[in-house]
Structure formats: C-alpha cells, structure tokens
Design a protein around this motif. Sequence first.
Motif, PDB file in Angstrom:
ATOM      1  N   PRO A  46       0.792  -1.231   0.000  1.00 47.72           N
ATOM      2  CA  PRO A  46       0.000   0.000   0.000  1.00 47.72           C
ATOM      3  C   PRO A  46       0.825   1.282   0.000  1.00 47.72           C
ATOM      4  O   PRO A  46       0.354   2.335  -0.426  1.00 47.72           O
ATOM      5  N   ILE A  47       2.077   1.211   0.512  1.00 43.23           N
ATOM      6  CA  ILE A  47       2.883   2.423   0.631  1.00 43.23           C
ATOM      7  C   ILE A  47       4.176   2.318  -0.168  1.00 43.23           C
ATOM      8  O   ILE A  47       5.061   3.146  -0.042  1.00 43.23           O
ATOM      9  N   GLY A  48       4.322   1.272  -0.989  1.00 43.46           N
ATOM     10  CA  GLY A  48       5.540   1.114  -1.771  1.00 43.46           C
ATOM     11  C   GLY A  48       6.286  -0.163  -1.430  1.00 43.46           C
ATOM     12  O   GLY A  48       5.811  -1.004  -0.665  1.00 43.46           O
ATOM     13  N   ALA A  49       7.489  -0.292  -1.988  1.00 42.24           N
ATOM     14  CA  ALA A  49       8.243  -1.546  -1.941  1.00 42.24           C
ATOM     15  C   ALA A  49       8.563  -2.033  -0.531  1.00 42.24           C
ATOM     16  O   ALA A  49       8.714  -3.234  -0.311  1.00 42.24           O
ATOM     17  N   GLY A 100      -4.702  -2.089   9.443  1.00 43.31           N
ATOM     18  CA  GLY A 100      -3.919  -0.969   9.967  1.00 43.31           C
ATOM     19  C   GLY A 100      -4.368   0.335   9.337  1.00 43.31           C
ATOM     20  O   GLY A 100      -4.529   0.444   8.123  1.00 43.31           O
ATOM     21  N   LEU A 101      -4.572   1.344  10.176  1.00 39.91           N
ATOM     22  CA  LEU A 101      -5.085   2.631   9.708  1.00 39.91           C
ATOM     23  C   LEU A 101      -4.124   3.329   8.750  1.00 39.91           C
ATOM     24  O   LEU A 101      -4.559   3.981   7.796  1.00 39.91           O
ATOM     25  N   GLU A 102      -2.825   3.198   8.985  1.00 33.73           N
ATOM     26  CA  GLU A 102      -1.869   3.878   8.111  1.00 33.73           C
ATOM     27  C   GLU A 102      -1.895   3.283   6.706  1.00 33.73           C
ATOM     28  O   GLU A 102      -1.911   4.013   5.712  1.00 33.73           O
ATOM     29  N   SER A 103      -1.928   1.967   6.608  1.00 37.70           N
ATOM     30  CA  SER A 103      -2.037   1.320   5.297  1.00 37.70           C
ATOM     31  C   SER A 103      -3.358   1.673   4.633  1.00 37.70           C
ATOM     32  O   SER A 103      -3.412   1.940   3.420  1.00 37.70           O
ATOM     33  N   THR A 108      -6.521   4.589   0.342  1.00 42.55           N
ATOM     34  CA  THR A 108      -7.602   5.489  -0.096  1.00 42.55           C
ATOM     35  C   THR A 108      -7.067   6.824  -0.593  1.00 42.55           C
ATOM     36  O   THR A 108      -7.794   7.581  -1.234  1.00 42.55           O
ATOM     37  N   LEU A 109      -5.795   7.098  -0.326  1.00 44.95           N
ATOM     38  CA  LEU A 109      -5.160   8.298  -0.878  1.00 44.95           C
ATOM     39  C   LEU A 109      -4.843   8.100  -2.357  1.00 44.95           C
ATOM     40  O   LEU A 109      -4.946   9.029  -3.158  1.00 44.95           O
ATOM     41  N   ILE A 231     -18.155 -10.716  10.487  1.00 42.88           N
ATOM     42  CA  ILE A 231     -18.272  -9.443   9.780  1.00 42.88           C
ATOM     43  C   ILE A 231     -16.933  -9.160   9.102  1.00 42.88           C
ATOM     44  O   ILE A 231     -15.874  -9.472   9.660  1.00 42.88           O
ATOM     45  N   SER A 232     -16.982  -8.639   7.902  1.00 43.08           N
ATOM     46  CA  SER A 232     -15.753  -8.234   7.217  1.00 43.08           C
ATOM     47  C   SER A 232     -16.013  -6.937   6.474  1.00 43.08           C
ATOM     48  O   SER A 232     -17.073  -6.743   5.877  1.00 43.08           O
ATOM     49  N   MET A 233     -15.025  -6.041   6.542  1.00 44.49           N
ATOM     50  CA  MET A 233     -15.095  -4.757   5.859  1.00 44.49           C
ATOM     51  C   MET A 233     -14.035  -4.768   4.766  1.00 44.49           C
ATOM     52  O   MET A 233     -12.866  -5.067   5.029  1.00 44.49           O
ATOM     53  N   LYS A 234     -14.432  -4.451   3.542  1.00 43.55           N
ATOM     54  CA  LYS A 234     -13.535  -4.602   2.409  1.00 43.55           C
ATOM     55  C   LYS A 234     -13.755  -3.491   1.388  1.00 43.55           C
ATOM     56  O   LYS A 234     -14.862  -2.968   1.249  1.00 43.55           O
ATOM     57  N   ILE A 235     -12.692  -3.114   0.709  1.00 42.51           N
ATOM     58  CA  ILE A 235     -12.750  -2.020  -0.269  1.00 42.51           C
ATOM     59  C   ILE A 235     -12.225  -2.494  -1.623  1.00 42.51           C
ATOM     60  O   ILE A 235     -11.430  -3.428  -1.704  1.00 42.51           O
ATOM     61  N   ARG A 236     -12.690  -1.820  -2.684  1.00 42.22           N
ATOM     62  CA  ARG A 236     -12.126  -2.048  -4.009  1.00 42.22           C
ATOM     63  C   ARG A 236     -12.187  -0.744  -4.807  1.00 42.22           C
ATOM     64  O   ARG A 236     -13.051   0.120  -4.544  1.00 42.22           O
ATOM     65  N   PRO A 237     -11.301  -0.595  -5.767  1.00 45.52           N
ATOM     66  CA  PRO A 237     -11.286   0.633  -6.567  1.00 45.52           C
ATOM     67  C   PRO A 237     -12.591   0.808  -7.327  1.00 45.52           C
ATOM     68  O   PRO A 237     -13.180  -0.157  -7.834  1.00 45.52           O
ATOM     69  N   VAL A 238     -13.054   2.056  -7.407  1.00 46.33           N
ATOM     70  CA  VAL A 238     -14.246   2.369  -8.187  1.00 46.33           C
ATOM     71  C   VAL A 238     -13.864   2.340  -9.654  1.00 46.33           C
ATOM     72  O   VAL A 238     -12.863   2.914 -10.073  1.00 46.33           O
TER      73      VAL A 238
END
Length: 239
Positions: A46-49, A100-103, A108-109, A231-238
């Motif tokens: 999520p933040i690089g290598a 993790g909130l930072e990831s 989402t950035l 319960i699971s919370m999951k995201i994907r690109p629009v």
Amino acid sequence: MKLVSVVLVLLAPLLTSCQKLLLPVDCGDIYHNDNSRPSGVYTIYPIGATSAVQVYCDMGSEGGRWTVFQRRMDGTVNFYRGWDQYKAGFGIAAGEYWLGLESLYHLTLRKRYELLVDMEDFEGNKVFARYSSFSIDPEFYGYKLHVSGFTDGGAGDALTYHNRQMFSTFDKDQDSSGGNCARSFLGAFWYNNCHYANPNGVYRWGADSTISNVGVDWYQWKGPNYSLKAISMKIRPVQ
C-alpha cells in the motif's frame, strides 16, 4: 565487460518497470494481473516496496477484487487494543485481523474506493451493506472517516452515523461524546456518540443482553444486544 555494463544500463529502466508491476497496491491489482486468482491471502504494497503486508482478497463477492481490511469470524483475536496497534495492524490475514489505519489511509489516498460490509449471524443468515465512496484522512486529522452512497443488502445503514468521525481507541479518545466510547463499549472505531456499528467490539455468541452494546454489533440489522458471528469490511477501486 564494457558491453555487459552498457546492456545493464539499457535494461535498468525496463527492470524497474517490471518490478513496479510486481508490487500490487491492492487486491484489484492482483485481479487485473490474473483474473483467475481465487479468494485467499495475498501480499500487497500500500505504501511502496518496503510496505509489504498480507491481506485476504475476496475475489468472489459482488464481482470480487475486494481488499479486506477488517475481519471477525471466530473470536480468536483480541480486538480491544490501543492506538499504536490499530495504526500498524494486527492479527493474521488467514483468520481475524485489522489491516492498519496507516495502510488504509495510503490505499484510499492513491485510489477512489467503494466499501462492502459482509455480515453473518449465528443462524446462518447473511446480509451486507455497501457504500459507493470510502476514504480516511491522515493521522494528523485522526484518520477521519468519509463514507457515503449507501446501498442496502439487508443489513441496513449503521455506518452513515459514523461519517466524518475520527478513529478512537481506549487510549486515544477522539469521539463526539462526553465520555470514552472505546472504553465504554470495549472496542475501537470511528465512534460518534457513540455507535450504531461496533465491528471491533467483544466477540460474543449471538443474543446477549447481559452488558448492552459491547458485542460485534450492527444495530440496524440485529439491534444492540446481538453479537454477530462474522463481519468483514472490504474495499475495491471504483471503476
């Protein structure tokens, strides 16, 4: 020897480009690289290598490509934890975990995401809530939640109440109440005053009113005294 050096210099940009392609940011990247991949544990960056982290990729629900950032399923992991652990992440991707909130912020950035929340009770009933837009702010702004565009899959909308709230843990109270919601309800979340959703609450077994509102709750589906099986919370690109 000079020829070898020249070849390496010429190939360097290509090798760098290939390396970037091998570092998926999310489960959407993994899917687009090979859409036959099944659901399971994969490594994303999520933040690089240097930010390799394992996640569970849901390649089946509602078209797949979902990066799971929160999952409860059996009560094997304690979710009553402090700020540093919620920032960095904990648990294991094959079971219960928090990414993790930072990831999550960096994900989402970089892209626009939608959110899917899947739920199951102890009777085997399954429902979901879906939101067309999901992101969080950086730590400086308390990892404030931005969520909108609700679609009902039988669960009802428990999350809009938490929109524009900062994340709170028992040792970092940023909620909108006069007390400490995380301490009162034994969890950690984007609490308002205090919650309709408490997915990181105490894992309990179904209906239990002994202590109200402390379980893995989704108020609009099962009320305040029923703790969910999963319960699971999951995201994907629009798209």
